[in-house]
Every structure is written in structure tokens, then in C-alpha cells.
Design a protein around this motif. Structure first.
Motif, PDB file in Angstrom:
ATOM      1  N   VAL A  26       8.169   5.550   2.670  1.00  0.00           N
ATOM      2  CA  VAL A  26       7.411   6.210   1.609  1.00  0.00           C
ATOM      3  C   VAL A  26       6.461   7.243   2.199  1.00  0.00           C
ATOM      4  O   VAL A  26       6.375   8.381   1.731  1.00  0.00           O
ATOM      5  CB  VAL A  26       6.633   5.174   0.769  1.00  0.00           C
ATOM      6  N   ASN A  27       5.743   6.846   3.238  1.00  0.00           N
ATOM      7  CA  ASN A  27       4.780   7.763   3.858  1.00  0.00           C
ATOM      8  C   ASN A  27       5.467   8.967   4.482  1.00  0.00           C
ATOM      9  O   ASN A  27       4.969  10.100   4.397  1.00  0.00           O
ATOM     10  CB  ASN A  27       3.959   7.015   4.907  1.00  0.00           C
ATOM     11  N   ASP A  28       6.628   8.744   5.124  1.00  0.00           N
ATOM     12  CA  ASP A  28       7.373   9.858   5.725  1.00  0.00           C
ATOM     13  C   ASP A  28       7.803  10.861   4.663  1.00  0.00           C
ATOM     14  O   ASP A  28       7.686  12.076   4.855  1.00  0.00           O
ATOM     15  CB  ASP A  28       8.610   9.327   6.463  1.00  0.00           C
ATOM     16  N   GLU A  40       8.902   5.564  -5.788  1.00  0.00           N
ATOM     17  CA  GLU A  40       8.806   4.327  -5.005  1.00  0.00           C
ATOM     18  C   GLU A  40       9.693   3.232  -5.599  1.00  0.00           C
ATOM     19  O   GLU A  40      10.283   2.440  -4.859  1.00  0.00           O
ATOM     20  CB  GLU A  40       7.354   3.874  -4.925  1.00  0.00           C
ATOM     21  N   ALA A  41       9.788   3.175  -6.936  1.00  0.00           N
ATOM     22  CA  ALA A  41      10.656   2.186  -7.562  1.00  0.00           C
ATOM     23  C   ALA A  41      12.114   2.431  -7.194  1.00  0.00           C
ATOM     24  O   ALA A  41      12.857   1.494  -6.884  1.00  0.00           O
ATOM     25  CB  ALA A  41      10.482   2.234  -9.079  1.00  0.00           C
ATOM     26  N   SER A  42      12.543   3.700  -7.220  1.00  0.00           N
ATOM     27  CA  SER A  42      13.909   4.047  -6.847  1.00  0.00           C
ATOM     28  C   SER A  42      14.207   3.653  -5.406  1.00  0.00           C
ATOM     29  O   SER A  42      15.252   3.060  -5.106  1.00  0.00           O
ATOM     30  CB  SER A  42      14.126   5.546  -7.043  1.00  0.00           C
ATOM     31  N   LEU A  43      13.281   3.979  -4.503  1.00  0.00           N
ATOM     32  CA  LEU A  43      13.474   3.652  -3.092  1.00  0.00           C
ATOM     33  C   LEU A  43      13.518   2.142  -2.882  1.00  0.00           C
ATOM     34  O   LEU A  43      14.297   1.643  -2.057  1.00  0.00           O
ATOM     35  CB  LEU A  43      12.355   4.280  -2.261  1.00  0.00           C
ATOM     36  N   GLN A  44      12.683   1.404  -3.622  1.00  0.00           N
ATOM     37  CA  GLN A  44      12.677  -0.055  -3.480  1.00  0.00           C
ATOM     38  C   GLN A  44      14.000  -0.660  -3.922  1.00  0.00           C
ATOM     39  O   GLN A  44      14.529  -1.575  -3.278  1.00  0.00           O
ATOM     40  CB  GLN A  44      11.542  -0.649  -4.312  1.00  0.00           C
ATOM     41  N   VAL A  45      14.567  -0.146  -5.016  1.00  0.00           N
ATOM     42  CA  VAL A  45      15.868  -0.628  -5.473  1.00  0.00           C
ATOM     43  C   VAL A  45      16.938  -0.354  -4.418  1.00  0.00           C
ATOM     44  O   VAL A  45      17.776  -1.213  -4.125  1.00  0.00           O
ATOM     45  CB  VAL A  45      16.247   0.044  -6.808  1.00  0.00           C
ATOM     46  N   LEU A  46      16.897   0.832  -3.829  1.00  0.00           N
ATOM     47  CA  LEU A  46      17.910   1.220  -2.846  1.00  0.00           C
ATOM     48  C   LEU A  46      17.809   0.423  -1.557  1.00  0.00           C
ATOM     49  O   LEU A  46      18.817   0.116  -0.923  1.00  0.00           O
ATOM     50  CB  LEU A  46      17.790   2.717  -2.545  1.00  0.00           C
ATOM     51  N   MET A  90       0.854  -1.197   0.000  1.00  0.00           N
ATOM     52  CA  MET A  90       0.000   0.000   0.000  1.00  0.00           C
ATOM     53  C   MET A  90       0.884   1.239   0.000  1.00  0.00           C
ATOM     54  O   MET A  90       1.849   1.328   0.708  1.00  0.00           O
ATOM     55  CB  MET A  90      -0.872  -0.013   1.257  1.00  0.00           C
ATOM     56  N   SER A  91       0.569   2.184  -0.822  1.00  0.00           N
ATOM     57  CA  SER A  91       1.273   3.460  -0.856  1.00  0.00           C
ATOM     58  C   SER A  91       0.264   4.534  -1.134  1.00  0.00           C
ATOM     59  O   SER A  91      -0.935   4.285  -1.166  1.00  0.00           O
ATOM     60  CB  SER A  91       2.386   3.444  -1.904  1.00  0.00           C
ATOM     61  N   PHE A  92       0.691   5.743  -1.348  1.00  0.00           N
ATOM     62  CA  PHE A  92      -0.227   6.862  -1.488  1.00  0.00           C
ATOM     63  C   PHE A  92       0.039   7.626  -2.763  1.00  0.00           C
ATOM     64  O   PHE A  92       1.179   7.930  -3.081  1.00  0.00           O
ATOM     65  CB  PHE A  92      -0.087   7.806  -0.288  1.00  0.00           C
TER      66      PHE A  92
END
Length: 486
Positions: free
Chosen positions: A253-255, A236-242, A1-3
């Protein structure tokens, strides 16, 4: 879940939606049950790889700074330059860096951190080629200005990119890699300068940026910049890779979304906006630390180190300078290990206090030498004390003041003003670096003891500045740090 980021059309920015058909997957229930720091530690390989690639930029920075030292005699001889003409050549990198600093923040905001580094690499390559083929001072000056322009962009963009991709428990250590890479670049220039011609050394200076350009295609863009620009899925894709494909990133993500929710996507920020009360303290801290870093006199001390070594009876000042560069690399590496354990604030206090004591030793040594005969054994002891003071000063600088001001700047400036405020901070740093470099010789001719006493007073003031105003940012997210100033 994301926003979904629906702030542009006025809808609730926290409206939930499910990703369907996304190329990445969220963490399993087992990974979400783990402690966040453990998850981040297990999936830090991607972040470290990104940092190692962008660290080629600061290596280029350091190589540019160190190039003029081992090449002075050869260039002045081959091109028939006067000492003043070569001094101008050395200082033009600072002038170019000031221009690059002015542009760095807005470039990084318009086209992203990766695009900014790619733009910075091009003038560096052209600059080194101009120097390597120079037949007179005109090509030397043009090349040096181009190098400085690229370095000015790199000096802002790399610490910001590292801070924005690093997990909170590794941000200090990874941020210190920026300064560590600068010292490695300086040492490489000193070391290679002992063995190769100045034209070949200039060609070797091309290597970091020629490797950096293709490397940038293999790393993700800063997720916080993508979030600010409204590129939700890319963010979100970039953060997931990192963070790793098995890591639950929903909390982070929410922060980040909450942090950028109230900011505008527009990239142009006016100076008037920096006058808002909520920005005064972070601006004072970020800019103040970078100014004090230069006013500590580190560049003047390094510039004068060969003379001090000669006065102590060291036969090869170039070899001694290489040794000093190696000491700086080792001390900065220790900082990389300590900064997330001891904290930024404590290391800054220890570093500036250590520099104060070291500069006091150098100042007293030079002062006392004015009253003692040259053939006295006590005169030799004072010369050795001056050398020890210089080495201790460089170690103390590398333990905190060298790396941490850049880390603090990248941490405390809110993302909506980071472009303009970061440019101002970087410009201030380069301007005072130029001032210290240009005035060092005049001050040293006036009084060696007095010069080091002035730098000592600045370092003592830095202890007070850090003790009163600089907060501890260890173990806090960028969003928590920036929220605390509001």
C-alpha cells in the motif's frame, strides 16, 4: 495502518490513520512475519481467478484473428465475394483495432479497466451477430470493424490490468496468459472451422464476451487505478481481496501511494507531456518492442504457412494449420512457465535469435529452390526445410516476442501517462500488423526468399535492441521498475 490520500487539499499525503469498521482486516502478526513471496504465493488464488476471467478477452481476440482462415472458401462462395473483397474483410479487423487502440487508453483511464473491458465486449457481440446474419459484404464489413474496435481495446486493457493486480513474483507468468489466450482463441477458430458452418462459427464467437460481461462483476478493479483516482478505501479493499484477507498489505500500500503521490488524478494527458526526458526511454522500449513484434513478419508467415505446407506435399493445409496453432499454444504455455524463472530479457534475446535463424532457413530454402528442378529430391528436401523453418519460427516467436512485449509495455509505463502512452503503443502495434498483412502478398510475389530475408534482418535487429536497451523487470514491483527510469 495505512495512509490517507490528502493530496487534493494540499495536506501531507503520508498522514496516518486507522481503519475502523472496515469490511476487511489486515494480516495477523504471524502472516506479517512470513516472507512476502510466500504469503503472496499462498494467497494467489484470487489473482488467478481474476486473470482467468479477463483472459476471455484475449480468447475473443484470437478467435477474431483466426476466423477468416477456415471460412474463406465458404464465405466467398455463399456471398459471391471476390478474393479482394474477402481480403478487405480480413484486414478490416486491423483497421477497427487501430481505432479501438486510439480510444483504449483514455477509456481505461476514465472508467477503469473493468469498465473498459465491458465496453469492448459489446461491439464484439454485435459484430459477430452482424457477420452471422450477413446477406452481402456490407454486414460482413460492419461486423468485422466492430470486432476489431473491441479487440483494439482488449489488446491494451487486459495486459495492463493483469500487470496491475499481479504480485511481482507471478506477474510474468500471469502476463503471459494474455498471449496464451490469444493462441487458444486462434486454435479454437481453426479447429471449430473444420466442423461447423461459417455462420455457426460466428455465433460461437459470441461466447467469450457473453461470459466475460457477467464475470467482470465478480472481480475487483485494479488497485493502482483506484489509488490514482484517489479512491483510498476502495484501493486498499481491492488489494486486500487480491492478496488474501490474512496478508499484511501495508508495505505494498505504501509503495503504491508513494508512486501515485506525485501524479495527477486528471485523466487527460497531452502529447507534449510524453516528450519529457524521463519518459523517453520507457516509451522507446514499450513502443519499439511492439513495433518489432509485428515487423518480424509473424502474421505474414502464418498467412503463407498453408502454401508452404502445400509445397512440401501436405495434402490438407487446414489440418496442418491447426497443428501449427497447437504448436503455438504449447510453446506459449512454456513461456508462461519460464518467464518468471528465466526473465523477460533473456527470453526476448533467445526468441528473436531463434526467429533469425529460423527465417534464415526459410529464406535460403526458397532461394535455392529457384535454381533446382521441381522433380529433384533436393527440391523436396528444401520444401521440408522451409516447413521446419516456419514451425521453428512460430515456436521461437511464442517463446518470447509473442507475449513479453505486452508484459514489458504494461510494466514500464508510469501510471500517470499509461493511458495515452499505452494507446500510442497499441496503435503502433496494430498499424504495423496491418502494414505487414497488406504487403505480405506483394512482397511474396516479388521474392519469397527476399521477403523472409527482410523479416530475418528485423529479428536480428531485435536481438541488438533488446541487448542494449531493454532492462530486466523480473522480481521487481511496478513502482521499482518505473522509478528506475527517473
Amino acid at each position: 495502518m495505512s495512509f490517507r490520500d490528502d493530496s487534493e487539499d494540499g495536506r501531507d499525503i503520508r498522514k496516518p490513520f486507522l481503519h475502523t469498521g472496515s469490511w476487511y482486516r489486515m494480516g495477523s502478526r504471524q502472516s506479517s512475519m512470513m516472507g512476502s513471496s510466500q504469503v503472496i504465493r499462498d494467497n494467489s488464488v484470487s489473482v488467478i481467478a481474476c486473470v482467468l476471467i479477463v483472459a476471455l478477452g484475449p480468447i475473443q481476440f484470437g478467435f477474431t484473428s483466426g476466423y477468416s482462415s477456415p471460412t474463406q472458401s465458404a464465405i466467398t462462395s455463399d456471398l459471391n465475394l471476390t478474393t479482394s473483397e474477402f481480403s478487405l474483410f480480413g484486414s478490416l479487423s486491423n483497421v477497427g483495432a487501430m481505432v479501438g487502440a486510439i480510444a483504449s487508453g483514455q477509456i481505461a483511464e476514465y472508467i477503469g479497466r473493468k469498465g473498459s473491458l465491458m465496453i469492448a465486449a459489446i461491439p464484439n457481440i454485435i459484430g459477430w451477430l452482424a457477420i452471422s446474419f450477413a446477406k452481402d459484404y456490407s454486414f460482413l464489413y460492419m461486423g468485422r470493424l466492430l470486432e476489431g474496435f473491441g479487440v483494439g481495446i482488449i489488446s491494451y486493457t487486459v495486459p495492463v490490468y493483469i500487470a496491475e493486480i499481479a504480485p511481482q513474483n507471478l506477474r510474468g507468468a500471469l502476463g503471459s496468459v494474455n498471449q496464451l489466450s490469444v493462441t487458444i482463441g486462434i486454435m479454437l477458430a481453426y479447429l471449430l472451422g473444420l466442423f461447423v458452418n461459417w455462420r455457426i462459427l460466428a455465433v460461437l464467437g459470441i461466447l467469450p464476451c457473453t461470459i466475460l460481461i457477467p464475470g467482470l462483476f465478480f472481480i475487483p478493479e485494479s488497485p493502482r487505478w483506484l489509488a490514482k483516482m484517489g479512491m483510498t478505501e476502495d484501493f486498499e479493499a481491492s488489494l486486500q481481496v487480491l492478496r488474501g484477507f490474512d496478508t499484511d498489505i501495508s508495505s505494498e500500500v505504501n509503495d503504491i501511494k508513494r508512486s501515485v503521490a506525485s501524479t495527477s488524478r486528471r485523466t487527460t494527458i497531452r502529447f507534449a507531456e510524453l516528450k519529457q526526458r524521463k519518459y523517453r526511454l520507457p516509451l522507446m522500449i514499450g513502443i519499439g518492442l511492439l513495433i518489432l513484434q509485428q515487423l518480424s513478419g509473424i502474421n505474414a508467415v502464418l498467412f503463407y504457412s498453408s502454401t508452404i505446407f502445400a509445397s512440401a506435399g501436405v495434402t490438407s493445409s487446414n489440418v496442418a494449420t491447426c497443428g501449427l496453432g497447437a504448436v503455438q499454444v504449447i510453446a506459449t504455455f512454456v513461456t508462461t512457465w519460464l518467464v518468471d524463472k528465466a526473465g523477460r530479457r533473456l527470453l526476448l534475446i533467445i526468441s528473436s535469435a531463434g526467429m533469425t535463424v529460423s527465417l534464415l532457413i526459410v529464406a535460403v530454402s526458397f532461394f535455392c529452390k529457384g535454381f533446382i528442378s521441381d522433380d529433384s529430391s533436393f527440391y523436396d528436401a528444401l520444401s521440408i526445410a522451409a516447413v521446419v523453418g516456419v514451425v521453428l519460427m512460430v515456436i521461437a516467436f511464442s517463446l518470447g516476442i509473442g507475449a513479453i512485449p505486452w508484459i514489458i509495455m504494461s510494466e514500464i509505463l508510469p501510471i500517470n501517462i499509461k493511458g495515452l502512452a499505452g494507446s500510442v503503443a497499441t496503435l503502433a502495434n496494430w498499424f504495423f500488423a496491418w502494414v505487414v498483412t497488406m504487403t505480405a502478398n506483394l512482397l511474396l510475389q516479388w521474392s519469397s526468399a527476399g521477403t523472409f530475408a527482410i523479416y530475418m534482418v528485423v529479428c536480428a535487429f531485435t536481438v541488438v535492441f533488446v541487448s542494449i536497451w531493454v532492462p530486466e523487470t523480473k522480481g521487481r514491483t511496478l513502482e521499482e521498475i518505473q522509478l528506475s527510469f527517473r
